[in-house]
Design a protein around this motif. Structure first.
Motif, mmCIF file in Angstrom:
data_model
loop_
_atom_site.group_PDB
_atom_site.id
_atom_site.type_symbol
_atom_site.label_atom_id
_atom_site.label_comp_id
_atom_site.label_asym_id
_atom_site.label_seq_id
_atom_site.Cartn_x
_atom_site.Cartn_y
_atom_site.Cartn_z
ATOM 1 N N ASP A 56 0.852 -1.186 0.000
ATOM 2 C CA ASP A 56 0.000 0.000 0.000
ATOM 3 C C ASP A 56 0.891 1.240 0.000
ATOM 4 N N ARG A 57 0.923 1.934 -1.112
ATOM 5 C CA ARG A 57 1.818 3.087 -1.259
ATOM 6 C C ARG A 57 1.478 4.215 -0.295
ATOM 7 N N GLN A 58 0.222 4.387 0.051
ATOM 8 C CA GLN A 58 -0.156 5.427 1.013
ATOM 9 C C GLN A 58 0.468 5.131 2.378
ATOM 10 N N ARG A 59 0.401 3.880 2.783
ATOM 11 C CA ARG A 59 0.901 3.490 4.114
ATOM 12 C C ARG A 59 2.415 3.613 4.224
ATOM 13 N N ILE A 60 3.121 3.472 3.105
ATOM 14 C CA ILE A 60 4.575 3.606 3.158
ATOM 15 C C ILE A 60 5.045 4.984 2.670
ATOM 16 N N ASN A 61 4.109 5.917 2.601
ATOM 17 C CA ASN A 61 4.400 7.315 2.272
ATOM 18 C C ASN A 61 4.986 7.506 0.871
ATOM 19 N N LEU A 62 4.388 6.861 -0.117
ATOM 20 C CA LEU A 62 4.745 7.077 -1.519
ATOM 21 C C LEU A 62 3.473 7.337 -2.336
ATOM 22 N N PRO A 63 2.698 8.361 -1.982
ATOM 23 C CA PRO A 63 1.418 8.578 -2.637
ATOM 24 C C PRO A 63 1.495 9.269 -4.001
ATOM 25 N N THR A 64 2.631 9.849 -4.323
ATOM 26 C CA THR A 64 2.741 10.677 -5.529
ATOM 27 C C THR A 64 3.301 9.870 -6.696
ATOM 28 N N THR A 65 2.635 9.982 -7.843
ATOM 29 C CA THR A 65 3.109 9.348 -9.076
ATOM 30 C C THR A 65 3.450 10.438 -10.069
ATOM 31 N N ILE A 66 4.634 10.348 -10.638
ATOM 32 C CA ILE A 66 5.063 11.290 -11.664
ATOM 33 C C ILE A 66 5.538 10.479 -12.862
ATOM 34 N N PHE A 67 5.085 10.881 -14.036
ATOM 35 C CA PHE A 67 5.558 10.281 -15.283
ATOM 36 C C PHE A 67 6.529 11.262 -15.914
ATOM 37 N N VAL A 68 7.646 10.748 -16.386
ATOM 38 C CA VAL A 68 8.669 11.587 -16.985
ATOM 39 C C VAL A 68 8.885 11.110 -18.414
ATOM 40 N N ILE A 69 8.756 12.055 -19.343
ATOM 41 C CA ILE A 69 9.012 11.780 -20.757
ATOM 42 C C ILE A 69 10.450 12.197 -21.041
ATOM 43 N N VAL A 70 11.201 11.305 -21.667
ATOM 44 C CA VAL A 70 12.617 11.562 -21.934
ATOM 45 C C VAL A 70 12.871 11.522 -23.432
ATOM 46 N N LEU A 107 9.100 7.196 -18.011
ATOM 47 C CA LEU A 107 9.460 6.654 -16.711
ATOM 48 C C LEU A 107 8.303 6.881 -15.758
ATOM 49 N N LYS A 108 8.049 5.921 -14.911
ATOM 50 C CA LYS A 108 7.046 6.061 -13.856
ATOM 51 C C LYS A 108 7.785 6.112 -12.530
ATOM 52 N N LEU A 109 7.564 7.185 -11.787
ATOM 53 C CA LEU A 109 8.198 7.374 -10.491
ATOM 54 C C LEU A 109 7.148 7.366 -9.399
ATOM 55 N N PHE A 131 18.686 14.674 -23.474
ATOM 56 C CA PHE A 131 18.399 15.850 -24.292
ATOM 57 C C PHE A 131 17.270 16.677 -23.679
ATOM 58 N N GLU A 132 16.206 15.993 -23.249
ATOM 59 C CA GLU A 132 15.043 16.699 -22.697
ATOM 60 C C GLU A 132 14.287 15.779 -21.754
ATOM 61 N N MET A 133 13.800 16.360 -20.655
ATOM 62 C CA MET A 133 12.952 15.630 -19.709
ATOM 63 C C MET A 133 11.758 16.504 -19.375
ATOM 64 N N SER A 134 10.571 15.920 -19.420
ATOM 65 C CA SER A 134 9.355 16.627 -19.023
ATOM 66 C C SER A 134 8.613 15.762 -18.017
ATOM 67 N N ALA A 135 8.232 16.363 -16.892
ATOM 68 C CA ALA A 135 7.557 15.622 -15.833
ATOM 69 C C ALA A 135 6.069 15.948 -15.826
ATOM 70 N N TYR A 136 5.271 14.927 -15.565
ATOM 71 C CA TYR A 136 3.824 15.062 -15.508
ATOM 72 C C TYR A 136 3.332 14.419 -14.216
ATOM 73 N N ILE A 137 2.665 15.193 -13.397
ATOM 74 C CA ILE A 137 2.174 14.718 -12.111
ATOM 75 C C ILE A 137 0.814 14.061 -12.307
ATOM 76 N N SER A 138 0.678 12.839 -11.819
ATOM 77 C CA SER A 138 -0.605 12.150 -11.874
ATOM 78 C C SER A 138 -1.503 12.727 -10.790
ATOM 79 N N MET A 139 -2.664 13.188 -11.195
ATOM 80 C CA MET A 139 -3.615 13.748 -10.236
ATOM 81 C C MET A 139 -4.576 12.698 -9.711
ATOM 82 N N GLU A 140 -4.797 11.641 -10.495
ATOM 83 C CA GLU A 140 -5.724 10.587 -10.091
ATOM 84 C C GLU A 140 -5.385 9.322 -10.864
ATOM 85 N N THR A 141 -5.418 8.199 -10.190
ATOM 86 C CA THR A 141 -5.267 6.917 -10.859
ATOM 87 C C THR A 141 -6.651 6.428 -11.236
#
Length: 153
Positions: A56-70, A107-109, A131-141
Motif C-alpha cells: 500500500d503506497r499510502q501506508r509507506i508514504n509514496l502517494p505521488t506518481t510522476i511520469f517523466v518523458i525523456v 518513466l514512472k516514479l 536531451f530533454e525531460m518533461s515531468a507530468y504529475i498524476s492527479m488521479e489513478t
C-alpha cells in the motif's frame, strides 16, 4: 496449450496468489493435488514468473506518481547501457518503457511528494546525458492493475 482451467487458475492467482490450493481447486473443479500439479506446471513452463506482494503506497508514504518523458539525442549502445544502469540505480523509478514516436522513454516514479522529484532528477542527470525531460504529475489513478488477460496464450 492452456485450457480453460489453466486460464482460470492464472486469473485467480493474479487476483490473489495467497489463495489456498483447496479454494483454487474448488473454483477450477479439480482435486487439490491435480490443482497443485497444474500450478507447478504453469510455473515450470514460465506462465507464472514469480509471486509478489503489493504494498500500500499510502501506508509507506509514496502517494505521488510522476511520469517523466525523456528525449535523447544519443542512441548508441554505450549510452543505452549507461541509461539502463542509471534508471536501475533509482528505486523510485518503478517502470521504464522505450517508446515509438516523438519521445524515447517514459518513466514512472513513485515519490513521497512532488518536491522529491528534484532529488531524483538530479540523481538521474548526474549519471546520464539526456536531451530533454518533461515531468507530468498524476492527479488521479483511474485504473491500476497488475493482472493481465490470459486468453492470448
Amino acid at each position: 496449450m492452456l485450457d480453460d482451467r489453466d486460464h482460470l487458475l492464472l486469473t485467480l492467482l493474479q487476483d490473489d496468489a495467497d489463495r489456498p490450493v483447496a479454494e483454487l481447486a474448488e473454483r477450477a473443479s479439480l482435486s487439490p493435488s491435480a490443482c497443485s500439479r497444474r500450478i507447478q506446471r504453469l510455473r515450470d513452463e514460465g506462465y507464472i514468473v514469480r509471486r509478489i506482494a503489493l504494498v500500500d503506497r499510502q501506508r509507506i508514504n509514496l502517494p505521488t506518481t510522476i511520469f517523466v518523458i525523456v528525449k535523447t539525442s544519443q542512441h548508441e549502445s554505450g549510452w543505452l547501457e549507461e541509461f539502463r544502469a542509471a534508471v536501475h540505480a533509482v528505486p523510485e523509478i518503478v517502470e521504464v518503457h522505450r517508446l515509438t514516436g516523438n519521445f524515447d522513454y517514459i518513466l514512472k516514479l513513485v515519490l513521497p511528494n512532488v518536491e522529491h522529484y528534484d532529488t531524483i532528477y538530479r540523481r538521474l542527470v548526474a549519471r546520464v546525458s539526456l536531451f530533454e525531460m518533461s515531468a507530468y504529475i498524476s492527479m488521479e489513478t483511474v485504473k491500476s492493475q497488475t493482472a493481465v488477460p490470459t486468453r492470448y496464450a
